[in-house]
Each structure stands twice: as structure tokens, then as C-alpha cells.
Write an enzyme that holds these catalytic residues in place. Structure first.
Site, PDB file in Angstrom:
ATOM      1  N   HIS A   1    -159.171 -79.582-124.976  1.00 55.26           N
ATOM      2  CA  HIS A   1    -159.363 -79.073-123.739  1.00 55.26           C
ATOM      3  C   HIS A   1    -158.821 -80.061-122.826  1.00 55.26           C
ATOM      4  CE1 HIS A   1    -162.337 -76.145-124.913  1.00 55.26           C
ATOM      5  NE2 HIS A   1    -162.844 -77.154-126.034  1.00 55.26           N
TER       6      HIS A   1
ATOM      7  N   ASP B   1    -155.221 -78.978-122.417  1.00 55.19           N
ATOM      8  CA  ASP B   1    -154.135 -78.326-121.654  1.00 55.19           C
ATOM      9  C   ASP B   1    -154.417 -77.458-120.471  1.00 55.19           C
ATOM     10  OD1 ASP B   1    -155.821 -76.348-122.881  1.00 55.19           O
ATOM     11  OD2 ASP B   1    -154.381 -75.361-123.934  1.00 55.19           O
TER      12      ASP B   1
ATOM     13  N   GLY C   1    -160.747 -65.546-136.152  1.00 54.71           N
ATOM     14  CA  GLY C   1    -161.951 -66.368-135.513  1.00 54.71           C
ATOM     15  C   GLY C   1    -162.069 -67.741-136.020  1.00 54.71           C
TER      16      GLY C   1
ATOM     17  N   ASP D   1    -151.931 -72.836-127.602  1.00 60.20           N
ATOM     18  CA  ASP D   1    -151.764 -71.964-128.752  1.00 60.20           C
ATOM     19  C   ASP D   1    -150.590 -71.275-128.853  1.00 60.20           C
ATOM     20  OD1 ASP D   1    -154.368 -73.197-128.994  1.00 60.20           O
ATOM     21  OD2 ASP D   1    -155.450 -71.332-128.664  1.00 60.20           O
TER      22      ASP D   1
ATOM     23  N   TYR E   1    -166.046 -71.223-123.030  1.00 55.58           N
ATOM     24  CA  TYR E   1    -164.820 -71.885-122.977  1.00 55.58           C
ATOM     25  C   TYR E   1    -164.587 -71.856-121.383  1.00 55.58           C
ATOM     26  CZ  TYR E   1    -159.955 -72.616-123.140  1.00 55.58           C
ATOM     27  OH  TYR E   1    -158.562 -72.968-123.062  1.00 55.58           O
TER      28      TYR E   1
HETATM   29  C1  GLA Z   1    -158.347 -72.766-127.372  1.00 56.15           C
HETATM   30  C2  GLA Z   1    -157.460 -72.603-126.054  1.00 56.15           C
HETATM   31  C3  GLA Z   1    -156.442 -73.360-125.923  1.00 56.15           C
HETATM   32  C4  GLA Z   1    -157.044 -74.872-125.704  1.00 56.15           C
HETATM   33  C5  GLA Z   1    -158.001 -75.226-126.841  1.00 56.15           C
HETATM   34  C6  GLA Z   1    -159.029 -76.542-126.559  1.00 56.15           C
HETATM   35  O1  GLA Z   1    -157.609 -73.007-128.460  1.00 56.15           O
HETATM   36  O2  GLA Z   1    -156.804 -71.256-126.579  1.00 56.15           O
HETATM   37  O3  GLA Z   1    -155.678 -72.949-124.786  1.00 56.15           O
HETATM   38  O4  GLA Z   1    -157.730 -75.123-124.315  1.00 56.15           O
HETATM   39  O5  GLA Z   1    -158.996 -74.044-126.958  1.00 56.15           O
HETATM   40  O6  GLA Z   1    -158.017 -77.645-126.777  1.00 56.15           O
END
Ligand code: GLA
Length: 390
Positions: free
Chosen positions: A36, A38, A123, A174, A224
């Protein structure tokens, strides 16, 4: 399934001959630390996995995309001329989102038949969707006549597809990890300017073990987005005292400590405290790994989990149970949730000789405490998205 088998499966489903068939692949990722951060312009430290999405693709000249997946009983068909129509598809919407963003960016996107084969659990928080986005982006650019595209560009296209088409306000981690991964390396990425270093994963005598809660993540996307806006609120407040900061990633631990009293809402203050301390832990982790200090690295991973549990509040009983049980095993150096949280997976660094005991004991304890089984993967770190050949 190997590429030859996949080609046969493709021909069975779509017919025709194998003349123009090509193969593209992109991996899932595990984030070792930096959660969390990025979307706050902070640091992350992910690695690409050997679990991936492979696409068998053949171009069409009628602007139609026809897509199927080896593990789904679903056939999707849509026109590139009506690209905005497919946002609510149960499957295939990520691909149309990628096509839409590629077209907006000026790429020549043409119709295609595409068969998807996934080895990443769906998922499970290992970025199965980023793998689909990046593999699709590379496939579409190359089927449209382009050269092997720039990985960072493809990562940005994938993120935009998710932000604009799917409506999840995710960061870049990601897609970046999926596009830019390198075998046996982790990516130390600064999400503010996308500068990065590949760091060798010198884990001699140890394995990266991923444990999947197998929990259904129902409200993950809205929670999120909620966390993300809490960070934005926190940053706006701190910015008044720190006018040069452009994001939370610019705020040092000391600056936060001196100014945190300005954030009156306790929840927001906790969210920001996680982000600032996590950023610090990523820097320390990379330093520890470079020095070969895996013990320190493991401690920082576990500290990250506790911060995600207590301050960011994205873990939950299933992830906490996996971490608690992992830390009871001799030979576990560190353990934490990986990805967005609310279910999904944990990542643990485990000595080779303790891996079997880990899977047995953590698995049994999890089933006893939670009521259903976890899954385990001993993962290899692999290369990022690319065309592959038979
Ligand atoms: C998900 C999001 C990423 C990042 C993570 C938490 O994977 O797609 O961009 O924010 O959560 O680190």
C-alpha cells in the site's frame, strides 16, 4: 500444458490452421515488502513468479476479438469498434480495457482469436489480473505489427485499463512486476518516478513459500479504494506543514512524527503511519538483503505484517492466522501478507529443511482454526512479460 498442447487446444476451439499463431506470456507477482505504498509514491519490492498467463493468439482482419480460457466454460466475442461496451463482462473485460487503452495511446490494435491459459490462482492476490493485462498488451501490440514493446509502457497501459475500464484505483506495482520481472531478482521500485533496480535474491538455503487463504474477497475493491482516499486526506493535511512534499512517499519518518498531531482523525493518522513506516522498512530491507542479512530482512517482513494488521487494517483473521502459525515454525525467517490484503496470500521466507513441516503444520492449524484448507506454493522467481516460442 506446454505450448504444443496449448496450440492443439487453440485449434480445437477456434479451428483454422496454425500459420499465424503466436504465444505470449506474463507472470504473477509476489510482493516481498512495501504494501500500500505504490499509490502513495513510495517504494515496493516485488518479484515475478513462475506462475503465469500464457496466450495463444492469431490475428483476424475483421476487428473482432474472440477470447476463451482453458479453465473457463466461457466464450467472449466483441468488436474493437464498440470497445466501451464490455466493462461488465464476467471475464474478458480486462482484455477489452487493455485494447481500449492501447488504442487511446495510438497503437494499431487489430482483431484476434486468443486462448488464455492461467497458472496463477484467481483472486489470490498474486496479480492474476495484472498478468492478463500485461500479456494481452504485449500480444496486441505485436499482433498489430509492432516490435516487442517497452515493458514500462505496457505496465502503464495495464494499470490504466484497471483504473479507467475496470474502476479499481490500483497503483503500478503489479503490472510493473509482471512486465519487468527478472529471473531470481526482486525489483526495488520507486513508484514516484518509476526508477528501479533489480536486486539478486540471494536466498541460499531458503525458499519463498506462498500460502493462500483461499478466502473469497468480496469487498476488496471498495475497501482498497477507501484506504487510498484515506491516504489522500492524510497527505492533504500534512502538505500544509510540508509544502514541498508531492506525495506521502516524499514525507520522512521524522517529518511525519513532528507533524502527525495535525491529523485529528485517528483512522487517517494510522493509515498514514503505516505508509510512512512501510516505506522506511522497504529501504532497510533492500539494505539488509544487499548485505546478505536475511534475518533482518525477515524481521522487517514480519513488522510489515503487523503494521498492515494494526494500522492499515487490511489483514483479517485468515491472513493473521497464516502468519501466526508460520512464525511458530523453526526455520521461518519472516512472514507477511502480500498484495492488497482482505484475504489472498502470505509470503514467508523458510529454510529449505523446514518447508515440509511448514506446509504440514501451518496447513493443519489453518484448517483447524478457520474451517477450510489453505494452499501452498513454493515459488520460483521468473522473467517478466514476453513473446515465447515453441
Ligand atoms: C494491489 C494493487 C497494487 C498495490 C497492492 C498493495 O495489489 O493492485 O497496486 O497497491 O494492492 O500494495
Amino acid at each position: 500444458m506446454n505450448l504444443n498442447d496449448l496450440k492443439q487446444e487453440f485449434l480445437k476451439r477456434f479451428g483454422g490452421d496454425d500459420k499465424d499463431i503466436r504465444f505470449f506470456t506474463s507472470p504473477g507477482r509476489v510482493n516481498l515488502i512495501g504494501e500500500h505504498t505504490d499509490y502513495n509514491g513510495g517504494f515496493v519490492f516485488p518479484a515475478a513468479l513462475s506462475m503465469n498467463t500464457t496466450i495463444v493468439a492469431r490475428p483476424r482482419n475483421d476487428g473482432i476479438l474472440r477470447m476463451q480460457a482453458t479453465d473457463l466454460d466461457i466464450k467472449v466475442e466483441g468488436s474493437l469498434l464498440e470497445i466501451e461496451k464490455y466493462k461488465d463482462l464476467e471475464w474478458g473485460n480486462y482484455q477489452f480495457g487493455v485494447a481500449s487503452e492501447l488504442m487511446k495511446a495510438g497503437y494499431n490494435v487489430i482483431g484476434a482469436d486468443m486462448l488464455y491459459h492461467d497458472t496463477i490462482p484467481h483472486g489470490g492476490g498474486l496479480s492474476s489480473s495484472a498478468a492478463i493485462e500485461v500479456a494481452t498488451a504485449i500480444a496486441m501490440v505485436m499482433l498489430g505489427g509492432g516490435q516487442a514493446p517497452d515493458g514500462v509502457e505496457m505496465a502503464k497501459i495495464g494499470q490504466k485499463a484497471e483504473n479507467n475500464y475496470i474502476g479499481v484505483n490500483c497503483g503500478i506495482m503489479d503490472q510493473f512486476a509482471s512486465a519487468m520481472g527478472k529471473k531470481n531478482h526482486a525489483i526495488f521500485l520507486n513508484c514516484k518516478d518509476l526508477s528501479f533496480k533489480l536486486v539478486p535474491l540471494a536466498l541460499d538455503g531458503m525458499k519463498i513459500v506462498i500460502s493462500n487463504t483461499n478466502k473469497k474477497r468480496s469487498l476488496a475493491a471498495s475497501k482498497y479504494n477507501e484506504r487510498r482516499s484515506e491516504c489522500e486526506i492524510g497527505f492533504e493535511i500534512l502538505k500544509k506543514a510540508l509544502p514541498n512534499a508531492t506525495c506521502l512517499g516524499d514525507v520522512t519518518y521524522e517529518e511525519f512524527e513532528a507533524n502527525k498531531y495535525l491529523i485529528e482523525n485517528e483512522t487517517v493518522r494510522k493509515r498514514v503511519a503505516h505508509v510512512i513506516s512501510e516505506d522506511d522498512r522497504v529501504l532497510k530491507s533492500v539494505e539488509a538483503l544487499n548485505k546478505g542479512d536475511i534475518v533482518k530482512f525477515g524481521e522487517l517482513m514480519t513488522a510489515s505484517h503487523h503494521s498492515l494488521r494494526d494500522l492499515y487494517e487490511v489483514t483479517g483473521e485468515e491472513l493473521d492466522t497464516l502468519v501466526e502459525e508460520a512464525l511458530k515454525i523453526d526455520g521461518v525467517l519472516g512472514s507477511r501478507m502480500t498484495g492488497a490484503g482482505f484475504g489472498g496470500c502470505t509470503v514467508s521466507i523458510v529454510k529449505n529443511e523446514a518447508v515440509d513441516e511448514f506446509i504440514k503444520c501451518v496447513g493443519e492449524a489453518y484448517e483447524r482454526r478457520i474451517g477450510y484448507k489453505a494452499s501452498f506454493y513454493v515459488s520460483e522467481v521468473d522473467d517478466g512479460g514476453r513473446e515465447v516460442f515453441i
